[in-house]
Design a protein around this motif. Structure first.
Motif, mmCIF file in Angstrom:
data_model
loop_
_atom_site.group_PDB
_atom_site.id
_atom_site.type_symbol
_atom_site.label_atom_id
_atom_site.label_comp_id
_atom_site.label_asym_id
_atom_site.label_seq_id
_atom_site.Cartn_x
_atom_site.Cartn_y
_atom_site.Cartn_z
ATOM 1 N N CYS A 159 109.909 77.314 38.364
ATOM 2 C CA CYS A 159 109.427 76.421 39.432
ATOM 3 C C CYS A 159 110.430 76.312 40.585
ATOM 4 N N THR A 160 109.950 75.684 41.671
ATOM 5 C CA THR A 160 110.786 75.425 42.846
ATOM 6 C C THR A 160 110.960 73.921 43.011
ATOM 7 N N LEU A 161 112.205 73.534 43.279
ATOM 8 C CA LEU A 161 112.555 72.122 43.470
ATOM 9 C C LEU A 161 112.735 71.863 44.958
ATOM 10 N N ILE A 162 112.099 70.802 45.466
ATOM 11 C CA ILE A 162 112.304 70.435 46.882
ATOM 12 C C ILE A 162 112.452 68.908 46.996
ATOM 13 N N PRO A 163 113.063 68.438 48.081
ATOM 14 C CA PRO A 163 113.169 66.977 48.255
ATOM 15 C C PRO A 163 111.788 66.366 48.492
ATOM 16 N N GLY A 164 111.619 65.063 48.221
ATOM 17 C CA GLY A 164 110.393 64.349 48.568
ATOM 18 C C GLY A 164 110.110 64.510 50.051
ATOM 19 N N LEU A 165 108.827 64.634 50.406
ATOM 20 C CA LEU A 165 108.456 64.980 51.783
ATOM 21 C C LEU A 165 108.238 63.741 52.654
ATOM 22 N N ILE A 166 108.456 63.929 53.941
ATOM 23 C CA ILE A 166 108.360 62.822 54.899
ATOM 24 C C ILE A 166 107.389 63.193 56.013
ATOM 25 N N ASP A 167 106.402 62.337 56.229
ATOM 26 C CA ASP A 167 105.412 62.555 57.287
ATOM 27 C C ASP A 167 105.687 61.533 58.393
ATOM 28 N N CYS A 168 106.128 62.020 59.550
ATOM 29 C CA CYS A 168 106.582 61.134 60.624
ATOM 30 C C CYS A 168 105.461 60.634 61.536
ATOM 31 N N HIS A 169 104.218 60.991 61.243
ATOM 32 C CA HIS A 169 103.141 60.519 62.141
ATOM 33 C C HIS A 169 101.825 60.445 61.376
ATOM 34 N N VAL A 170 101.453 59.236 60.976
ATOM 35 C CA VAL A 170 100.153 59.036 60.316
ATOM 36 C C VAL A 170 99.490 57.778 60.885
ATOM 37 N N HIS A 171 98.205 57.656 60.626
ATOM 38 C CA HIS A 171 97.468 56.428 60.938
ATOM 39 C C HIS A 171 96.764 56.015 59.651
ATOM 40 N N LEU A 172 97.398 55.089 58.918
ATOM 41 C CA LEU A 172 96.937 54.789 57.558
ATOM 42 C C LEU A 172 95.594 54.067 57.497
ATOM 43 N N CYS A 173 95.203 53.393 58.562
ATOM 44 C CA CYS A 173 93.912 52.678 58.536
ATOM 45 C C CYS A 173 92.726 53.636 58.554
ATOM 46 N N MET A 174 92.957 54.844 59.066
ATOM 47 C CA MET A 174 91.864 55.797 59.242
ATOM 48 C C MET A 174 91.977 56.928 58.219
ATOM 49 N N SER A 175 90.818 57.424 57.750
ATOM 50 C CA SER A 175 90.829 58.649 56.954
ATOM 51 C C SER A 175 90.575 59.799 57.938
ATOM 52 N N GLY A 176 90.502 61.004 57.443
ATOM 53 C CA GLY A 176 90.214 62.133 58.328
ATOM 54 C C GLY A 176 88.719 62.415 58.439
ATOM 55 N N THR A 177 87.910 61.462 58.029
ATOM 56 C CA THR A 177 86.471 61.725 57.985
ATOM 57 C C THR A 177 85.917 62.229 59.328
ATOM 58 N N THR A 178 84.904 63.093 59.224
ATOM 59 C CA THR A 178 84.233 63.580 60.430
ATOM 60 C C THR A 178 82.905 62.843 60.643
ATOM 61 N N ASP A 179 82.642 61.874 59.786
ATOM 62 C CA ASP A 179 81.422 61.075 59.925
ATOM 63 C C ASP A 179 81.711 59.916 60.894
ATOM 64 N N MET A 180 81.083 59.963 62.070
ATOM 65 C CA MET A 180 81.423 58.997 63.105
ATOM 66 C C MET A 180 81.039 57.568 62.731
ATOM 67 N N VAL A 221 91.628 65.343 59.827
ATOM 68 C CA VAL A 221 92.993 65.414 59.282
ATOM 69 C C VAL A 221 93.124 64.388 58.149
ATOM 70 N N ASN A 222 93.079 64.880 56.919
ATOM 71 C CA ASN A 222 93.085 64.003 55.739
ATOM 72 C C ASN A 222 94.500 63.762 55.225
ATOM 73 N N HIS A 223 94.760 62.527 54.822
ATOM 74 C CA HIS A 223 96.080 62.173 54.283
ATOM 75 C C HIS A 223 96.400 63.049 53.071
#
Ligand SMILES: [Zn+2]
Length: 416
Positions: free
Chosen positions: A54-75, A332-334
């Motif tokens: 396996c490959t070991l990597i550090p925990g990942l960091i996402d510097c730009h999200v909008h947590l209230c919204m999902s990536g849904t395409t249903d308006m 764009v889904n979380h």
């Protein structure tokens, strides 16, 4: 003694440096003790965890999200999310954090929502709890009156400057988010908008934020909006489409970090997404497969290609690039967006260890998370184990083999 020796076939330490083959990481308690090459003859004490395939990597960091919204395409669903009250929004936020954890995301920076639900969620639900991830929040973003930004924020009050507005409202937030341009045109390729605030207004706003210990993140596309933000010495440029070479050089010289959010544009090139973007209506129904739809798709593809060229150039120039997905945007889904954004960084020419560097060390520095970002002595033992060699990344993030936060193995979902 709670010493653990983690043996990994490959170890990517987050610094962007060479991948360590047959690495051993020793951890004790919450911290990393050492990282070295495996010594087959060594007889060390402590528990041994064998991840040699396996490959070991550090925990990942996402510097730009909008947590209230999902990536849904249903308006209809999007509209519901945009107008949701706190209780309903809180469920979405928790679900989206879990989706991030599923793909190894241990820290996110929320770039704003119109009611400030994410900030309230952080203050009420994160207090005194041991959630294994870090949430930093901009609260509500700032935009100029009558300009783009009402989906994620509000303008200063009448007669009030941007700096005064920041002074009045900065309590509890982790950073200030300012919107300084429009969004990319999906009709005219490369069309640029005027800055929402001038350099002087932005300078005063940055000073007001700095006086409160807050970094400033600026949504800016196009030459002029990026120029005024960089001149005001903000910490990061978000999106930065069509900002141009001179701005990239200025960013390098002033240490401004770039968060390119390329996948959010790729999502718009998806035919299913183009369909909902078009404004051609027949009564209450959207017309499928119109020429407008094909045109939008083409513009999105060209815009994405231009952004990947800019990332290539930024890398050559030496600009700090942090990974941000803009999760919650249309298509764009979380969580999975982390895989998708990493793929685009690879497509722009970054080797995997440098793409991971954007999603770890650079992000940790931008968000002020000192314990995270690299696998090095003294850092938090927060890391992921994925099956296979590094060339299986980022797809291997879709099924994480083992996940440790502060030295403890965790199994998502944890919140929802
Ligand atoms: Zn955003």
């Amino acid at each position: 003694m709670d010493l653990k020796r983690i043996c990994a076939g490959w170890l990517i330490d987050g610094t962007g440096g060479a991948i360590l083959r047959n690495g051993v990481m020793e951890i004790t308690g919450e911290r990393i003790l050492s990282v070295s090459r495996m010594d087959p003859g060594a007889r060390n004490p402590g528990e041994v965890l064998d991840f040699s395939g396996c490959t070991l990597i550090p925990g990942l960091i996402d510097c730009h999200v909008h947590l209230c919204m999902s990536g849904t395409t249903d308006m209809t669903v999007r509209e519901k999310q945009l107008t949701a009250g706190f209780d309903e929004a809180g469920l979405s936020i928790a679900r989206h954090l879990d989706q991030g954890l599923d793909c190894g995301v241990v820290a996110v920076r929320d770039a704003g929502d119109r009611f400030g639900h994410t900030l309230r969620f952080k203050q009420e639900k994160f207090k005194n709890t041991l959630f294994p991830l870090r949430l930093t929040s901009a609260g509500k973003a700032w935009h100029a009156s009558g300009r783009y930004g009402s989906l994620i924020g509000r303008p200063p009050e009448k007669g009030e400057s941007l700096a005064q507005a920041i002074e009045r409202t900065s309590l509890g937030i982790d950073c200030v988010k300012i919107v300084n341009s429009g969004v990319n045109s999906m009709i005219r390729y490369g069309r640029q908008t005027l800055p929402q605030f001038n350099t002087e207004e932005l300078e005063k706003a940055t000073q007001a934020a700095r006086a409160r210990g807050l970094p400033v993140m600026v949504h800016a596309n196009g030459v002029e909006p990026v120029l005024s933000a960089v001149s005001a010495r903000v910490q990061s440029i978000e999106h930065g489409f069509f900002m141009g070479t001179e701005n990239l050089k200025r960013m390098r010289d002033q240490g401004v970090t770039w968060v390119p959010t390329a996948f959010a544009m790729k999502a718009l090139a998806d035919p299913a997404v183009c369909k909902i973007r078009i404004l051609v209506k027949d009564g209450s129904k959207y017309l499928p497969h119109t020429p407008v739809e094909a045109h939008i798709q083409k513009v999105a593809e060209q815009t994405l290609a231009h952004q990947l060229d800019q990332i290539r150039e930024a890398k050559e120039i030496g600009v700090k690039i942090a990974l941000g997905t803009d999760s919650g945007s249309i298509g764009v889904n979380h969580g999975v967006s982390m895989v998708q954004e990493l793929s685009l960084l690879l497509e722009s020419g970054l080797p995997i260890q440098e793409a991971i560097h954007c999603a770890t060390e650079v992000g940790a520095a931008l968000l002020g998370l000192e314990g995270l970002g690299t696998l090095a002595p003294g850092k938090e033992a927060t890391f992921l184990v994925v099956k296979g060699a590094p060339n299986k990344l980022p797809e291997s993030l879709r099924q994480i083999n083992a996940f440790y936060v502060k030295g403890k193995r965790i199994l998502p979902p944890l919140i929802y």
